[in-house]
Design a protein around this motif. Structure first.
Motif, mmCIF file in Angstrom:
data_model
loop_
_atom_site.group_PDB
_atom_site.id
_atom_site.type_symbol
_atom_site.label_atom_id
_atom_site.label_comp_id
_atom_site.label_asym_id
_atom_site.label_seq_id
_atom_site.Cartn_x
_atom_site.Cartn_y
_atom_site.Cartn_z
ATOM 1 N N THR A 21 17.016 35.423 46.698
ATOM 2 C CA THR A 21 18.341 35.013 47.140
ATOM 3 C C THR A 21 18.312 33.531 47.467
ATOM 4 O O THR A 21 17.455 33.069 48.215
ATOM 5 C CB THR A 21 18.795 35.804 48.377
ATOM 6 O OG1 THR A 21 18.837 37.197 48.057
ATOM 7 C CG2 THR A 21 20.176 35.360 48.839
ATOM 8 N N SER A 22 19.246 32.791 46.912
ATOM 9 C CA SER A 22 19.293 31.352 47.112
ATOM 10 C C SER A 22 19.670 31.013 48.551
ATOM 11 O O SER A 22 20.476 31.705 49.183
ATOM 12 C CB SER A 22 20.307 30.723 46.153
ATOM 13 O OG SER A 22 20.437 29.342 46.396
ATOM 14 N N THR A 23 19.093 29.963 49.071
ATOM 15 C CA THR A 23 19.475 29.477 50.398
ATOM 16 C C THR A 23 20.745 28.632 50.325
ATOM 17 O O THR A 23 21.365 28.353 51.349
ATOM 18 C CB THR A 23 18.342 28.647 51.019
ATOM 19 O OG1 THR A 23 18.001 27.565 50.125
ATOM 20 C CG2 THR A 23 17.099 29.501 51.234
ATOM 21 N N GLN A 24 21.125 28.223 49.095
ATOM 22 C CA GLN A 24 22.386 27.511 48.930
ATOM 23 C C GLN A 24 23.540 28.515 48.956
ATOM 24 O O GLN A 24 23.417 29.621 48.434
ATOM 25 C CB GLN A 24 22.405 26.727 47.615
ATOM 26 C CG GLN A 24 23.659 25.885 47.429
ATOM 27 C CD GLN A 24 23.684 25.098 46.131
ATOM 28 O OE1 GLN A 24 24.730 24.614 45.702
ATOM 29 N NE2 GLN A 24 22.538 24.950 45.478
ATOM 30 N N VAL A 25 24.645 28.114 49.543
ATOM 31 C CA VAL A 25 25.815 28.977 49.647
ATOM 32 C C VAL A 25 26.929 28.423 48.765
ATOM 33 O O VAL A 25 27.168 27.216 48.743
ATOM 34 C CB VAL A 25 26.311 29.070 51.104
ATOM 35 C CG1 VAL A 25 27.590 29.908 51.194
ATOM 36 C CG2 VAL A 25 25.222 29.660 51.992
ATOM 37 N N ILE A 26 27.567 29.313 47.993
ATOM 38 C CA ILE A 26 28.758 28.927 47.237
ATOM 39 C C ILE A 26 29.963 29.182 48.138
ATOM 40 O O ILE A 26 30.238 30.321 48.510
ATOM 41 C CB ILE A 26 28.870 29.724 45.928
ATOM 42 C CG1 ILE A 26 27.698 29.379 44.996
ATOM 43 C CG2 ILE A 26 30.181 29.459 45.237
ATOM 44 C CD1 ILE A 26 27.713 30.125 43.683
ATOM 45 N N ARG A 27 30.659 28.113 48.495
ATOM 46 C CA ARG A 27 31.702 28.221 49.510
ATOM 47 C C ARG A 27 32.980 27.530 49.040
ATOM 48 O O ARG A 27 32.949 26.388 48.558
ATOM 49 C CB ARG A 27 31.230 27.596 50.819
ATOM 50 C CG ARG A 27 32.111 27.883 52.023
ATOM 51 C CD ARG A 27 31.681 27.020 53.206
ATOM 52 N NE ARG A 27 30.267 27.123 53.490
ATOM 53 C CZ ARG A 27 29.732 28.011 54.332
ATOM 54 N NH1 ARG A 27 30.528 28.861 54.955
ATOM 55 N NH2 ARG A 27 28.435 28.024 54.543
#
Length: 550
Positions: A189-195
């Motif tokens: 799971t990526s630590t980057q968030v799509i927001r």
């Protein structure tokens, strides 16, 4: 930085003007042959080096191999610019043929046999090493057969992916050889968030009822395969264990959406030879896999890694948190498809949720004292086969419980009162399990009766206390019949509510704990209140003191 090699020659490197190509695009999608396309100008130094079906094309990102395959086709325009299309190594599974077969064994053994037969027919560059296989069957074995000459890809797709779900993944070892994994799910799971409002450019959410069904006809093995003395090629049904009916209907959802039968291709199990087991599989499919919408999210997102290397990049077949307050969305989705313009990665097009399923009827309401399912949505990451596997395990467990109902729904203590006794206490403890769609109840009932003699008259007084644990929509509800306060525990929240409505939510709670914080409508503090290093305490004269804590 991306770099493309054709065999041993570098044909694209953005740092070298002479190695420029036009519109290089990488297109990847789960369980599909991925593609790399680009335009090769006539004046390119390696214009004649790319040979269809022969040239090995490799794509590197920051020195790591992320695509390996072969040039598949090319077209030339008026100016002799070549439009090159390359297919990934997964296409090698289309090159060989699997002879007619009959197989019984584990999924790992079946896949090993397929890859072994493939490797024996092709050159070294087209071969695979079998890697991780995490897809399993609840029975521990499968039965598969074919009378046709199929490609390995057709066998894997129709005999494994269509029945058990999962994902094929090609990765590479240090020598850049192809390793084939068959995974039940992806774990990273990526630590980057799509927001939304931060790195989402545009977004389209599509919910489809194309794969939602309310009725099924389970079919098992052919009768001729079950009994060698018959030549009947019709399939086993559940009629013998289902009151003569060969079908199952989810009556609640059928009343809501109508009777919609699932394709029998989806409800045929070649390895099932017993009607009871077939009914179990049919129920598992009907109550889980069939009752769902498919949800796909397509969006253009800016990979923040391109602007800040300390931010983890978004990767194909990786899960990523998606947050949009506007859409009331905060979920983790699989990056199931991605298109990356190599000369402008910031314009990557990402598709989320190829296996993101939203299940029909996950809220509850009381109707005629029964808990019935209605059409609110609960999202779940289970793949088609994984959902069926989990459901099958639950159904099997529930079947065992129901078969032992006389032992589970019982009176633990039975004492008969003799009325000639002056004082006699009778106590009965009853435990009941109730299993319904989306809900399991465990109810503990204690009934006491006190018999006493007063003024020559025998009287009996009753007292019933009912306590329960309710597993409801992924949460736990604790309560007692004579209490107005109930406790509900969910994945990330604990809250208290009043009354008997077990479907109460956070909006009706009078207190709850979430994300390390407590929320309360009214607070009555008897002694003192401490906030950080400061304390509010009442004085003896009735005033309130505010001071720094010692």
């Amino acid at each position: 930085m991306y770099q493309i090699k054709c065999d041993d020659d570098i044909i694209y490197d953005p740092r070298d003007v002479s190695l420029s190509i036009q519109d290089p695009l990488l297109s990847q999608e789960v369980n599909k042959v991925c593609e790399l396309s680009f335009y090769l100008p006539y004046d390119h130094p390696y214009y004649d080096s790319v040979t269809k079906l022969k040239s090995i094309i490799r794509l590197y990102k920051d020195g790591t191999l992320i695509f390996k395959g072969r040039a598949w086709s090319d077209e030339q325009d008026t100016y002799k610019t070549k439009d090159i299309l390359c297919e990934s190594a997964l296409a090698y599974l289309l090159d060989s043929r699997i002879r007619p077969f009959e197989f019984q064994g584990s999924i790992l053994e079946f896949l090993t046999a397929i890859i072994t037969e493939h490797n024996e027919q092709v050159s070294a560059s087209q071969q695979f090493t079998l890697g991780n296989v995490t897809v399993t069957d609840p029975n521990g074995y499968i039965a598969r057969s074919s009378i046709n000459y199929l490609t390995p890809w057709e066998v894997i797709q129709t005999r494994l992916i269509d029945t058990h779900g999962g994902y094929l993944q090609v990765r590479f070892d240090e020598e850049e050889n192809c390793i084939l994994d068959y995974l039940a799910d992806f774990s990273d799971t990526s630590t980057q968030v799509i927001r939304l409002g931060e790195n989402i450019v545009d977004m389209l959410i599509k919910n489809s009822g194309e794969e939602m069904y309310t009725a099924v006809i389970p079919l098992g093995a052919k009768l001729s395969e079950i009994d060698s003395d018959t030549e009947d090629d019709t399939r086993l049904t559940i009629a013998d264990v289902n009151d003569g009916d060969d079908y199952l209907i989810n009556s609640t959802l059928a009343a809501e959406y109508g009777v919609i039968y699932a394709p029998t291709d989806d409800t045929t199990w070649d390895d099932v030879t017993l009607p009871a087991n077939l009914k179990t599989k049919g129920l598992a499919y009907l109550n889980d896999t069939a009752t769902r919408w498919t949800q796909t999210i397509s969006l253009t997102a800016i990979d923040l890694h391109n602007m800040d290397v300390s931010v983890e990049e978004l990767k194909f077949c990786e899960k990523v948190p998606v947050i949009s307050a506007l859409h009331d969305l905060e979920e983790i989705y699989l990056i199931s498809a991605i298109q990356i313009p190599l000369n402008n990665p910031a314009e990557a097009r990402i598709t989320l949720g190829e296996t993101k399923l939203t299940y029909v009827g996950e809220s509850v309401k009381k109707t005629n004292s029964a808990i019935t399912r209605i059409g609110n949505i609960e999202r779940d990451y289970a793949t088609k086969a994984k959902a069926a596997e989990i459901a099958s395990e639950v159904i099997n467990s529930n079947t065992s419980i129901l078969q032992s109902a006389q032992q589970i729904i019982l009176s633990a203590l039975e004492e008969y009162t003799r009325t000639e006794d002056f004082t006699q206490l009778q106590s009965t403890v009853e435990t009941q399990f109730s299993i319904m769609a989306g809900q399991i109840d465990i109810v503990f009932t204690t009934a006491t009766s006190q018999i006493s003699t007063l003024n020559g008259e025998t009287k009996q007084q009753f007292d019933n206390i009912e306590k329960y644990i309710r597993f409801l929509d992924g949460s736990i509800v604790l309560g007692q019949s004579d209490s107005q306060i109930k406790l509900r525990i969910e994945n990330d929240i604990l809250y208290f509510f009043a009354g008997a409505d077990d479907a109460a939510d956070i909006d009706t709670a009078f207190a709850y704990f979430s994300a390390g914080k407590m929320y309360e409508t009214d607070v009555d503090i008897v002694k003192s209140l401490k906030i950080g290093n400061f304390v509010f305490t009442p004085r003896a004269n009735g005033n309130l003191s505010y001071r720094k804590a010692n």
